[in-house]
Design a protein around this motif. Sequence first.
Motif, PDB file in Angstrom:
ATOM      1  N   ASP A   1      27.500  61.361  47.752  1.00 35.63           N
ATOM      2  CA  ASP A   1      28.382  62.059  48.677  1.00 35.63           C
ATOM      3  C   ASP A   1      29.836  61.841  48.228  1.00 35.63           C
ATOM      4  O   ASP A   1      30.312  60.706  48.231  1.00 35.63           O
ATOM      5  CB  ASP A   1      28.158  61.485  50.086  1.00 35.63           C
ATOM      6  N   PRO A   2      30.540  62.915  47.823  1.00 36.76           N
ATOM      7  CA  PRO A   2      31.909  62.751  47.328  1.00 36.76           C
ATOM      8  C   PRO A   2      32.839  62.113  48.364  1.00 36.76           C
ATOM      9  O   PRO A   2      33.773  61.388  48.008  1.00 36.76           O
ATOM     10  CB  PRO A   2      32.373  64.185  47.028  1.00 36.76           C
ATOM     11  N   LYS A   3      32.569  62.363  49.659  1.00 39.28           N
ATOM     12  CA  LYS A   3      33.432  61.783  50.691  1.00 39.28           C
ATOM     13  C   LYS A   3      33.165  60.278  50.824  1.00 39.28           C
ATOM     14  O   LYS A   3      34.083  59.499  51.069  1.00 39.28           O
ATOM     15  CB  LYS A   3      33.216  62.496  52.031  1.00 39.28           C
ATOM     16  N   GLU A   4      31.912  59.881  50.629  1.00 44.50           N
ATOM     17  CA  GLU A   4      31.602  58.442  50.647  1.00 44.50           C
ATOM     18  C   GLU A   4      32.306  57.755  49.468  1.00 44.50           C
ATOM     19  O   GLU A   4      32.844  56.646  49.599  1.00 44.50           O
ATOM     20  CB  GLU A   4      30.082  58.211  50.561  1.00 44.50           C
TER      21      GLU A   4
ATOM     22  N   GLU B   1      37.139  69.984  51.726  1.00 42.51           N
ATOM     23  CA  GLU B   1      35.747  69.519  51.885  1.00 42.51           C
ATOM     24  C   GLU B   1      34.919  69.808  50.631  1.00 42.51           C
ATOM     25  O   GLU B   1      35.016  70.901  50.070  1.00 42.51           O
ATOM     26  CB  GLU B   1      35.084  70.237  53.071  1.00 42.51           C
ATOM     27  N   PRO B   2      34.070  68.847  50.214  1.00 37.33           N
ATOM     28  CA  PRO B   2      33.122  69.141  49.132  1.00 37.33           C
ATOM     29  C   PRO B   2      32.169  70.258  49.576  1.00 37.33           C
ATOM     30  O   PRO B   2      31.788  70.319  50.756  1.00 37.33           O
ATOM     31  CB  PRO B   2      32.363  67.837  48.948  1.00 37.33           C
ATOM     32  N   LEU B   3      31.785  71.130  48.642  1.00 30.29           N
ATOM     33  CA  LEU B   3      30.888  72.245  48.979  1.00 30.29           C
ATOM     34  C   LEU B   3      29.427  71.905  48.694  1.00 30.29           C
ATOM     35  O   LEU B   3      28.535  72.710  48.953  1.00 30.29           O
ATOM     36  CB  LEU B   3      31.308  73.489  48.191  1.00 30.29           C
ATOM     37  N   TYR B   4      29.191  70.720  48.153  1.00 33.79           N
ATOM     38  CA  TYR B   4      27.833  70.253  47.850  1.00 33.79           C
ATOM     39  C   TYR B   4      27.986  68.783  47.466  1.00 33.79           C
ATOM     40  O   TYR B   4      29.095  68.336  47.172  1.00 33.79           O
ATOM     41  CB  TYR B   4      27.254  71.055  46.668  1.00 33.79           C
ATOM     42  N   ASN B   5      26.900  68.046  47.480  1.00 34.27           N
ATOM     43  CA  ASN B   5      26.958  66.667  46.990  1.00 34.27           C
ATOM     44  C   ASN B   5      27.361  66.647  45.519  1.00 34.27           C
ATOM     45  O   ASN B   5      27.155  67.629  44.794  1.00 34.27           O
ATOM     46  CB  ASN B   5      25.587  65.991  47.139  1.00 34.27           C
ATOM     47  N   ALA B   6      27.904  65.517  45.075  1.00 33.77           N
ATOM     48  CA  ALA B   6      28.179  65.344  43.647  1.00 33.77           C
ATOM     49  C   ALA B   6      26.833  65.234  42.921  1.00 33.77           C
ATOM     50  O   ALA B   6      25.947  64.491  43.354  1.00 33.77           O
ATOM     51  CB  ALA B   6      28.986  64.069  43.435  1.00 33.77           C
TER      52      ALA B   6
ATOM     53  N   ARG C   1      26.956  75.102  36.201  1.00 32.70           N
ATOM     54  CA  ARG C   1      26.223  76.381  36.116  1.00 32.70           C
ATOM     55  C   ARG C   1      25.101  76.411  37.171  1.00 32.70           C
ATOM     56  O   ARG C   1      24.896  77.418  37.850  1.00 32.70           O
ATOM     57  CB  ARG C   1      25.644  76.519  34.703  1.00 32.70           C
ATOM     58  N   TRP C   2      24.411  75.293  37.333  1.00 38.31           N
ATOM     59  CA  TRP C   2      23.333  75.194  38.329  1.00 38.31           C
ATOM     60  C   TRP C   2      23.898  75.410  39.741  1.00 38.31           C
ATOM     61  O   TRP C   2      23.313  76.135  40.556  1.00 38.31           O
ATOM     62  CB  TRP C   2      22.648  73.829  38.236  1.00 38.31           C
ATOM     63  N   LEU C   3      25.045  74.785  40.022  1.00 39.83           N
ATOM     64  CA  LEU C   3      25.668  74.935  41.351  1.00 39.83           C
ATOM     65  C   LEU C   3      26.052  76.387  41.620  1.00 39.83           C
ATOM     66  O   LEU C   3      25.837  76.903  42.715  1.00 39.83           O
ATOM     67  CB  LEU C   3      26.908  74.034  41.448  1.00 39.83           C
ATOM     68  N   LEU C   4      26.603  77.041  40.604  1.00 44.54           N
ATOM     69  CA  LEU C   4      27.005  78.450  40.767  1.00 44.54           C
ATOM     70  C   LEU C   4      25.786  79.351  40.970  1.00 44.54           C
ATOM     71  O   LEU C   4      25.855  80.359  41.668  1.00 44.54           O
ATOM     72  CB  LEU C   4      27.804  78.911  39.539  1.00 44.54           C
ATOM     73  N   ASP C   5      24.663  78.964  40.357  1.00 47.28           N
ATOM     74  CA  ASP C   5      23.437  79.770  40.468  1.00 47.28           C
ATOM     75  C   ASP C   5      22.676  79.524  41.766  1.00 47.28           C
ATOM     76  O   ASP C   5      21.939  80.385  42.232  1.00 47.28           O
ATOM     77  CB  ASP C   5      22.474  79.455  39.297  1.00 47.28           C
ATOM     78  N   ASN C   6      22.824  78.321  42.331  1.00 51.54           N
ATOM     79  CA  ASN C   6      21.920  77.915  43.409  1.00 51.54           C
ATOM     80  C   ASN C   6      22.559  77.632  44.766  1.00 51.54           C
ATOM     81  O   ASN C   6      21.840  77.462  45.744  1.00 51.54           O
ATOM     82  CB  ASN C   6      21.129  76.675  42.976  1.00 51.54           C
ATOM     83  N   VAL C   7      23.880  77.550  44.825  1.00 53.86           N
ATOM     84  CA  VAL C   7      24.512  77.198  46.106  1.00 53.86           C
ATOM     85  C   VAL C   7      25.407  78.361  46.551  1.00 53.86           C
ATOM     86  O   VAL C   7      26.468  78.593  45.977  1.00 53.86           O
ATOM     87  CB  VAL C   7      25.324  75.883  45.986  1.00 53.86           C
TER      88      VAL C   7
ATOM     89  N   MET D   1      37.352  74.533  43.645  1.00 48.73           N
ATOM     90  CA  MET D   1      37.892  73.679  42.591  1.00 48.73           C
ATOM     91  C   MET D   1      36.749  72.855  42.022  1.00 48.73           C
ATOM     92  O   MET D   1      35.956  72.299  42.779  1.00 48.73           O
ATOM     93  CB  MET D   1      38.933  72.714  43.169  1.00 48.73           C
ATOM     94  N   PHE D   2      36.714  72.772  40.699  1.00 49.10           N
ATOM     95  CA  PHE D   2      35.709  71.923  40.050  1.00 49.10           C
ATOM     96  C   PHE D   2      36.401  70.690  39.483  1.00 49.10           C
ATOM     97  O   PHE D   2      37.551  70.755  39.028  1.00 49.10           O
ATOM     98  CB  PHE D   2      35.033  72.682  38.895  1.00 49.10           C
ATOM     99  N   GLY D   3      35.689  69.578  39.503  1.00 52.14           N
ATOM    100  CA  GLY D   3      36.211  68.403  38.804  1.00 52.14           C
ATOM    101  C   GLY D   3      35.125  67.374  38.590  1.00 52.14           C
ATOM    102  O   GLY D   3      34.092  67.390  39.262  1.00 52.14           O
ATOM    103  N   THR D   4      35.363  66.479  37.619  1.00 50.89           N
ATOM    104  CA  THR D   4      34.566  65.260  37.544  1.00 50.89           C
ATOM    105  C   THR D   4      35.195  64.293  38.553  1.00 50.89           C
ATOM    106  O   THR D   4      36.191  64.622  39.201  1.00 50.89           O
ATOM    107  CB  THR D   4      34.561  64.729  36.091  1.00 50.89           C
ATOM    108  N   ILE D   5      34.626  63.109  38.714  1.00 49.16           N
ATOM    109  CA  ILE D   5      35.053  62.210  39.795  1.00 49.16           C
ATOM    110  C   ILE D   5      36.545  61.868  39.720  1.00 49.16           C
ATOM    111  O   ILE D   5      37.233  61.763  40.747  1.00 49.16           O
ATOM    112  CB  ILE D   5      34.193  60.924  39.799  1.00 49.16           C
ATOM    113  N   ASP D   6      37.082  61.727  38.504  1.00 48.82           N
ATOM    114  CA  ASP D   6      38.518  61.432  38.365  1.00 48.82           C
ATOM    115  C   ASP D   6      39.366  62.521  39.023  1.00 48.82           C
ATOM    116  O   ASP D   6      40.316  62.238  39.742  1.00 48.82           O
ATOM    117  CB  ASP D   6      38.889  61.284  36.882  1.00 48.82           C
ATOM    118  N   SER D   7      38.987  63.788  38.781  1.00 53.34           N
ATOM    119  CA  SER D   7      39.762  64.915  39.329  1.00 53.34           C
ATOM    120  C   SER D   7      39.696  64.943  40.854  1.00 53.34           C
ATOM    121  O   SER D   7      40.699  65.185  41.527  1.00 53.34           O
ATOM    122  CB  SER D   7      39.213  66.250  38.802  1.00 53.34           C
ATOM    123  N   TRP D   8      38.490  64.736  41.378  1.00 48.09           N
ATOM    124  CA  TRP D   8      38.298  64.711  42.839  1.00 48.09           C
ATOM    125  C   TRP D   8      39.158  63.610  43.465  1.00 48.09           C
ATOM    126  O   TRP D   8      39.874  63.834  44.449  1.00 48.09           O
ATOM    127  CB  TRP D   8      36.807  64.521  43.140  1.00 48.09           C
ATOM    128  N   LEU D   9      39.130  62.409  42.874  1.00 45.73           N
ATOM    129  CA  LEU D   9      39.898  61.298  43.435  1.00 45.73           C
ATOM    130  C   LEU D   9      41.402  61.532  43.318  1.00 45.73           C
ATOM    131  O   LEU D   9      42.146  61.335  44.282  1.00 45.73           O
ATOM    132  CB  LEU D   9      39.519  59.978  42.750  1.00 45.73           C
TER     133      LEU D   9
END
Length: 525
Positions: A52-55, A102-107, A152-158, A171-179
């Motif tokens: 969970d990105p918020k956690e 808000e995150p749009l899906y779990n990391a 790509r999976w997220l764009l196809d499935n969520v 916005m997309f990012g790895t954990i560094d970008s999110w933080l």
Amino acid sequence: MAASLGPLVGAIDQGTSSTRFLVFNAGTAELLSHHQVELKQEFPKEGWVEQDPKEILDSVHECVERTCEKMKELNIDIANIRAIGVTNQRETTVVWDKTTGEPLYNAIVWLDLRTQSTVERLLKRIPGHNKSFLKSKTGLPLSTYFSAVKLRWLLDNVEEIKKAVEDGRAMFGTIDSWLIWCLTGGINGGIHCTDVTNASRTMLFNIHSLEWDPELCKFFEIPMEILPNIRSSSEIYGVMKICPSRESGALTGVPISGCLGDQHAALVGQMCFQDGQAKNTYGTGCFLLCNTGQKCVFSEHGLLTTLAYKMGKDKPAFYALEGSVAIAGAVVRWLRDNLGIASSSLEVEQLAAAVGTSYGCYFVPAFSGLYAPYWEPSARGIICGLTQFTNKNHIAFAALEAVCFQTREILDAMNKDCGIPLSQLQVDGGMTSNKILMQLQSDILCIPVVKPSMAETTALGAAMAAGAAEGVEVWSLNPEDLTAVTWERFEPQINPEESEYRYARWKKAVMKSMGWEASDNSDGK
């Protein structure tokens, strides 16, 4: 006490299994205080790994606050913290809404396997289904490991993510970008950036031009406007803002000025600034990096070519060869949590120590397929060579041995690629406190293993990058200014023939672990 310490630098170390905040004295690299929070991993289906990105964000705030409290108790003035570095688990992928924060899906975590069908679909578009087709630009094979296929999976499935992209909110990012985005203000002017080391793990980044590559983005059908800005590993990205939800901001106004993927940070923290210096980090996975200087070396033996670091906007980029093992510390966690044969990592070490041998039992922990040097997603974990005599002690020993054998495979590949065999291995990471493991590693490699007395090299590397940044400049990276490190050495204690025999048996077990999974199972059915 506070007066004599001089400038301090903080490091946020956001790993797969925990988050930590550590504060170092910039002059001496001494660790003054830290706090750690363990993180949950979710496994919604077989092969899926999420967080969970918020956690993750909350854990960072908690670690920062608790460390600051501890420092006040030690009578250390937190006003002396001049900069903060960020180091993070790599490839883990987050997409969030820039209007709500808000995150749009779990990391989707780096070792998640759900994208196997995505990888196969992409391979069909490549001449000869060649996994290395994009390697000349990215340094990486096409694999479930890297961020582009997760995105790509997220764009196809969520649906929610598809819609957010269409509306220009994603916005997309790895954990560094999110933080960094969240810590520098989030929806109120947060900075959307990443550094070259994290960017080099996405498969969307050109390791020669050091920019997002339009052709790679087109291949993965990823809209470039959702990507973060690429910066060096050592420069001021923005400053810490008050966290509205916690109404706290002990470090408000302190610049965030260092950013490195965790393995790159460990290379810096181990002072591997010379061409040919290498380190191995034992964490959830195992990662061996060798500095190849300012030139890209491409592996003929299944290793990755990656950015090592770029210490400032106008400084040159340095490269590394990397061997990645998916499951190292995670195998100990698995023995503890899934099999219940031990209640702690220390107990696994004690079980192994009690027998001192696996008694012919071999463990291949290919829970997420095999990474380097095989890149074989169809492999699955096996324990073989069992007899009626085998007990949990032998399995614990075989699990530790598996970590060492996997490292040996990568080291063999690296020696072939570099042409100069390593004369010793520098090690760091949580598992290095396990003395049996370190001795075993030396025995299996037939070379000394050396461990710095300061085990927190990943966080140290992030702090060094932050402290050295232009505009901060409290930490010199000149070799003559760096603090000398004290080491603990483990010398090989068994004869090389014995080591070779065990290694050959292990290789036989690896062959048996391959080809278990047919790929059309990847959606979890």
